[in-house]
Design an enzyme around this catalytic site. Structure first.
Site, PDB file in Angstrom:
ATOM      1  N   LYS A   1      32.626 -12.617   3.796  1.00  8.43           N
ATOM      2  CA  LYS A   1      33.313 -12.835   5.064  1.00  8.43           C
ATOM      3  C   LYS A   1      32.386 -12.618   6.253  1.00  8.43           C
ATOM      4  O   LYS A   1      32.423 -13.333   7.242  1.00  8.43           O
ATOM      5  CB  LYS A   1      34.492 -11.857   5.144  1.00  8.43           C
ATOM      6  CG  LYS A   1      35.321 -11.968   6.397  1.00  8.43           C
ATOM      7  CD  LYS A   1      36.489 -10.997   6.370  1.00  8.43           C
ATOM      8  CE  LYS A   1      37.353 -11.127   7.604  1.00  8.43           C
ATOM      9  NZ  LYS A   1      38.445 -10.141   7.625  1.00  8.43           N
ATOM     10  N   GLN A   2      31.565 -11.571   6.153  1.00  7.27           N
ATOM     11  CA  GLN A   2      30.779 -11.162   7.327  1.00  7.27           C
ATOM     12  C   GLN A   2      29.525 -10.429   6.882  1.00  7.27           C
ATOM     13  O   GLN A   2      29.397 -10.070   5.710  1.00  7.27           O
ATOM     14  CB  GLN A   2      31.633 -10.251   8.204  1.00  7.27           C
ATOM     15  CG  GLN A   2      32.057  -8.966   7.515  1.00  7.27           C
ATOM     16  CD  GLN A   2      33.294  -8.348   8.149  1.00  7.27           C
ATOM     17  OE1 GLN A   2      34.414  -8.593   7.723  1.00  7.27           O
ATOM     18  NE2 GLN A   2      33.085  -7.531   9.161  1.00  7.27           N
TER      19      GLN A   2
ATOM     20  N   GLU B   1      35.153  -7.979   3.657  1.00  5.74           N
ATOM     21  CA  GLU B   1      36.492  -7.657   3.130  1.00  5.74           C
ATOM     22  C   GLU B   1      36.967  -8.607   2.037  1.00  5.74           C
ATOM     23  O   GLU B   1      38.031  -8.399   1.464  1.00  5.74           O
ATOM     24  CB  GLU B   1      37.507  -7.653   4.274  1.00  5.74           C
ATOM     25  CG  GLU B   1      37.319  -6.499   5.225  1.00  5.74           C
ATOM     26  CD  GLU B   1      38.404  -6.426   6.281  1.00  5.74           C
ATOM     27  OE1 GLU B   1      39.047  -7.456   6.561  1.00  5.74           O
ATOM     28  OE2 GLU B   1      38.614  -5.325   6.832  1.00  5.74           O
TER      29      GLU B   1
ATOM     30  N   TRP C   1      36.286   0.259  13.176  1.00  4.26           N
ATOM     31  CA  TRP C   1      34.855   0.597  13.301  1.00  4.26           C
ATOM     32  C   TRP C   1      34.184  -0.255  14.364  1.00  4.26           C
ATOM     33  O   TRP C   1      33.095   0.049  14.830  1.00  4.26           O
ATOM     34  CB  TRP C   1      34.139   0.439  11.952  1.00  4.26           C
ATOM     35  CG  TRP C   1      33.979  -0.975  11.453  1.00  4.26           C
ATOM     36  CD1 TRP C   1      34.952  -1.945  11.428  1.00  4.26           C
ATOM     37  CD2 TRP C   1      32.808  -1.588  10.923  1.00  4.26           C
ATOM     38  NE1 TRP C   1      34.451  -3.113  10.898  1.00  4.26           N
ATOM     39  CE2 TRP C   1      33.141  -2.931  10.574  1.00  4.26           C
ATOM     40  CE3 TRP C   1      31.511  -1.151  10.687  1.00  4.26           C
ATOM     41  CZ2 TRP C   1      32.215  -3.820  10.016  1.00  4.26           C
ATOM     42  CZ3 TRP C   1      30.594  -2.047  10.137  1.00  4.26           C
ATOM     43  CH2 TRP C   1      30.951  -3.366   9.810  1.00  4.26           C
ATOM     44  N   ASP C   2      34.834  -1.327  14.767  1.00 10.34           N
ATOM     45  CA  ASP C   2      34.316  -2.208  15.819  1.00 10.34           C
ATOM     46  C   ASP C   2      33.822  -1.383  17.016  1.00 10.34           C
ATOM     47  O   ASP C   2      32.784  -1.667  17.611  1.00 10.34           O
ATOM     48  CB  ASP C   2      35.409  -3.155  16.342  1.00 10.34           C
ATOM     49  CG  ASP C   2      36.097  -3.961  15.247  1.00 10.34           C
ATOM     50  OD1 ASP C   2      36.187  -3.467  14.115  1.00 10.34           O
ATOM     51  OD2 ASP C   2      36.575  -5.067  15.534  1.00 10.34           O
TER      52      ASP C   2
HETATM   53  C1  BGC Z   1      37.003  -7.529   9.926  1.00 11.63           C
HETATM   54  C2  BGC Z   1      36.752  -6.063  10.130  1.00 11.63           C
HETATM   55  C3  BGC Z   1      37.110  -5.711  11.552  1.00 11.63           C
HETATM   56  C4  BGC Z   1      38.529  -6.131  11.876  1.00 11.63           C
HETATM   57  C5  BGC Z   1      38.893  -5.896  13.316  1.00 11.63           C
HETATM   58  C6  BGC Z   1      38.432  -7.867  10.281  1.00 11.63           C
HETATM   59  O1  BGC Z   1      38.636  -9.240  10.177  1.00 11.63           O
HETATM   60  O2  BGC Z   1      36.741  -7.884   8.589  1.00 11.63           O
HETATM   61  O3  BGC Z   1      35.404  -5.741   9.873  1.00 11.63           O
HETATM   62  O4  BGC Z   1      36.967  -4.340  11.740  1.00 11.63           O
HETATM   63  O5  BGC Z   1      38.685  -7.499  11.611  1.00 11.63           O
HETATM   64  O6  BGC Z   1      38.071  -6.612  14.166  1.00 11.63           O
END
Ligand code: BGC
Length: 663
Positions: A555-556, A443, A302-303
């Protein structure tokens, strides 16, 4: 514009600098390694959109044979940056022209020798890359040059080629092979400005007698030919001219003005450089680690839609269209994935390799037991379909590209909404639809219920999709009827009813939206406290037994992401309350996080915080930041989403789609 320059050499930085000094053209990426390096030093010539899987290992993008290997020796002493003869060394990434340069001085016996080289991946021809090496000495000397196409490849999950053969014809060297899985032929052909002798295994040698002060120039023109393409050489000067002219054009379109702030200017220039070297030229998309290697299997996340697309929409609209087309092209695969799990509509691959979901059931390896950890990203990170739809909707909003919408865009949006509808569960007691057993952007908390980001994103997908359906039904009645035939019967009515009853978590008394059901009941503990509980620095924080799992530490950016994407739907007061609540719990364990908070901070008037987070995001690859390991899995490489996110924060400070005031 400045270049990125680094003086001196440190063996510890070989991998980091491979990322930092990366060059590329959307299709090919060549890591910032040195001519004398090999697979051991992670030399990589990465190809976008070409995947191969070796039995029992992860499928990943393919790295090609290395046409720029070159070791020059004097009196049996190789001119190697690691040797004791090295006097000085400088590496340079010329951001303005998309060039990598190195200059290294050596003292061999009594001779002072300067070795410099320059290379670029053509911004004009997608399969072309060129290198020019120069050598001078202050004494008469005879040098031996070993060069050709090095068949030895750095792979994470290779080897990806079988039937590897090399040949030489005149001064043109070629190494070819076939990918293991699909048997796709890949050739790296390289025209050298000097002929090789003693050719063996792709490499050969020649000698050069130099007079004191004389300069020897050695050019290589290489192409990476996938399929049955034909090699054609060209002069270095011509390729260089076309390449640098194209870079001048790109910068005219892309440059931002940081109003005299030198640090921000350089960080943004560097981020934009990375976005420019990833701009796709064909119908492939952009991998999470760009073209820096095979990390994350070279897959598209999704980035791309959420963090990168805004840049391309603004600066290179044709590329933005390609990114959207990639998702439309892979709609059949998304439909199949939905079907395989027993749902309708389109469930996009969490880690897309041309539509195929490369995400492993065991995406992390435990650092203590060395056993694979069951992760559920592939099955439960359903928000990917909402993210894809969101990108299409924003692209359409920006372009009014009816043709794209009629050519699959609208069908994709509605199919994504339909997927969520069929995934949802009707709670008869509460009289509402719920999205249970999902993973939101954070995540570390897997398999949660009613993740606010996910529920709202699908709500808006369905709402916007329905509004567009109405518009297209009026504007193109016949085409629209046809389009409906490719969608499930009654889809529009079903979606209408569904949006009325879909559960949308509401803010609590303090104005905070709970990230998912029960999040507030988790242990209220700081990120630092959780970090102090780690027994190993590379331990995975999430999963069933991670240090963050039972806590509020995330995490984010998660709820915050929702506001970034739909700033107008939530008041500034609410956005501020959530920002203040969630920021202290955020570990920023993903490179997507800081920039998300930067964007959020802009929208609520926290200019200083926004600025700091923006810089941190934009400088991530300059400083070699970001996690390198998830458990025992290497996740290093460049961080395009951080570059794209920094760009969004700088240009659209009030959130995606709206121009801000921070630039
Ligand atoms: C993140 C995801 C991201 C992926 C690729 C993961 O560590 O949690 O949101 O899409 O890395 O960058």
């Amino acid at each position: 514009m400045k270049s990125l320059k680094e003086n001196g050499f440190s063996a510890d930085k070989i991998v980091e600098n491979g990322n930092k000094f990366l060059i590329g053209n959307g299709y090919l990426g060549y890591r910032g390694t040195l001519d004398e390096f090999t697979a051991k030093e992670c030399v990589g010539l990465n190809i976008a959109g070409l995947y191969d899987g070796v039995k029992g290992k992860w499928r990943e993008t393919v790295n090609a044979f290395n046409p720029f290997f070159c070791v020059i020796s004097l009196n049996g002493v190789p001119l190697d940056v690691r040797g004791k003869e090295m006097l000085s060394h400088e590496a340079e990434l010329d951001l303005e022209r998309g060039l990598f340069r190195r200059e290294t001085k050596f003292l061999v016996g009594k001779a002072h020798v300067t070795l410099s080289s320059e290379r670029f991946v053509s911004a004009v021809e997608e399969d072309l890359l060129c290198s020019r090496t120069r050598l001078t000495s202050d004494m008469d000397a005879t040098f031996f040059v070993k060069a050709g196409v090095d068949p030895d490849i750095w792979d994470l999950n290779g080897p990806h080629f079988t039937d590897v053969e090399s040949r030489i014809s005149g001064s043109c060297v070629e190494v070819k092979g076939r990918t293991q899985e699909l048997g796709i032929p890949v050739r790296v052909a390289c025209a050298l400005s000097h002929s090789l002798q003693n050719f063996h295994g792709g490499l050969g040698e020649f000698s050069v007698r130099l007079k004191a002060g004389e300069t020897f120039t050695f050019d290589r023109i290489a192409r990476v030919l996938v399929g049955e393409k034909v090699f054609s050489a060209c002069s270095y000067e011509r390729a260089y001219k076309a390449h640098t002219e194209e870079w001048a054009r790109l910068w005219l379109l892309a440059r931002l003005d940081a109003r005299g702030d030198a640090r921000a200017q350089f960080a943004l220039d560097y981020s934009i450089y990375h976005l420019l070297i990833l701009a796709p030229k064909g119908r492939y998309s952009i991998a999470a680690r760009g073209l820096s290697g095979q990390t994350y299997k070279g897959a598209v996340f999704w980035d791309t839609e959420i963090f990168l697309l805004p840049f391309y929409m603004e600066v290179l609209p044709a590329c933005a269209r390609r990114l959207i087309e990639y998702r439309i092209d892979t709609l059949p695969a998304a439909r199949k994935k939905a079907q395989d799990y027993g749902f309708g509509g389109a469930f996009y691959a969490w880690e897309s390799q041309n539509g195929y979901d490369a995400c492993s059931d065991f995406n992390v390896t435990d650092v203590f037991t060395h056993r694979p950890v069951r992760t559920y990203f592939k099955e439960k990170q359903i928000h990917i379909s909402a993210d894809v739809a969101y990108a299409i909707l924003r692209y359409y909003e920006r372009t009014n590209d009816d043709a794209l919408m009629l050519g699959g865009g609208l069908e994709t949006v509605l199919s994504c909404a339909e997927f969520a509808r069929t995934y949802s569960y009707y709670n008869h007691i509460k009289g509402r639809y719920e999205l249970l057993d999902v993973i939101g952007p954070d995540e570390y908390h897997e398999r949660v219920n009613n993740n606010a980001y996910t529920n709202y994103m699908f709500f808006f997908t369905a709402k916007e999709g329905l509004a567009l359906a109405e518009k297209f039904a009026k504007k193109y009645p016949a085409r629209f009827e046809e389009l409906l035939l490719s969608l499930p019967e009654g889809i529009l009515q079903n979606l209408r009813e569904w949006t009325e009853k879909l559960y949308l978590p509401k803010p609590d008394a303090e104005g905070v939206i709970e990230q998912f059901d029960g999040y507030f009941r988790l242990e209220d503990v700081s990120v630092e406290k959780v970090r102090s509980r780690l027994c190993h620095p590379n331990e995975y924080w999430g999963g069933s037994g991670g240090v963050a799992t039972a806590t509020r530490v995330i995490k984010q950016a998660d709820v915050i992401m929702l506001f970034n994407l739909y700033p107008d739907k939530f008041s500034a007061k609410l956005r501020r309350a959530n920002y203040d609540f969630y920021l202290p719990y955020t570990e920023h364990g993903s490179s997507l996080s800081r920039c998300s908070y930067a964007i959020a901070a802009c929208g609520i008037g926290r200019r200083e915080e926004a600025y700091a987070a923006l810089l941190e995001s934009a400088e991530i690859d300059l400083k070699g930041g970001g996690k390198q390991w998830a458990g025992e899995v290497y996740i290093g490489g460049t961080h395009p989403a951080a570059s794209g996110g920094a760009w969004i924060a700088a240009t659209h400070g009030l959130g995606y789609g709206r121009k801000g005031d921070l630039a």
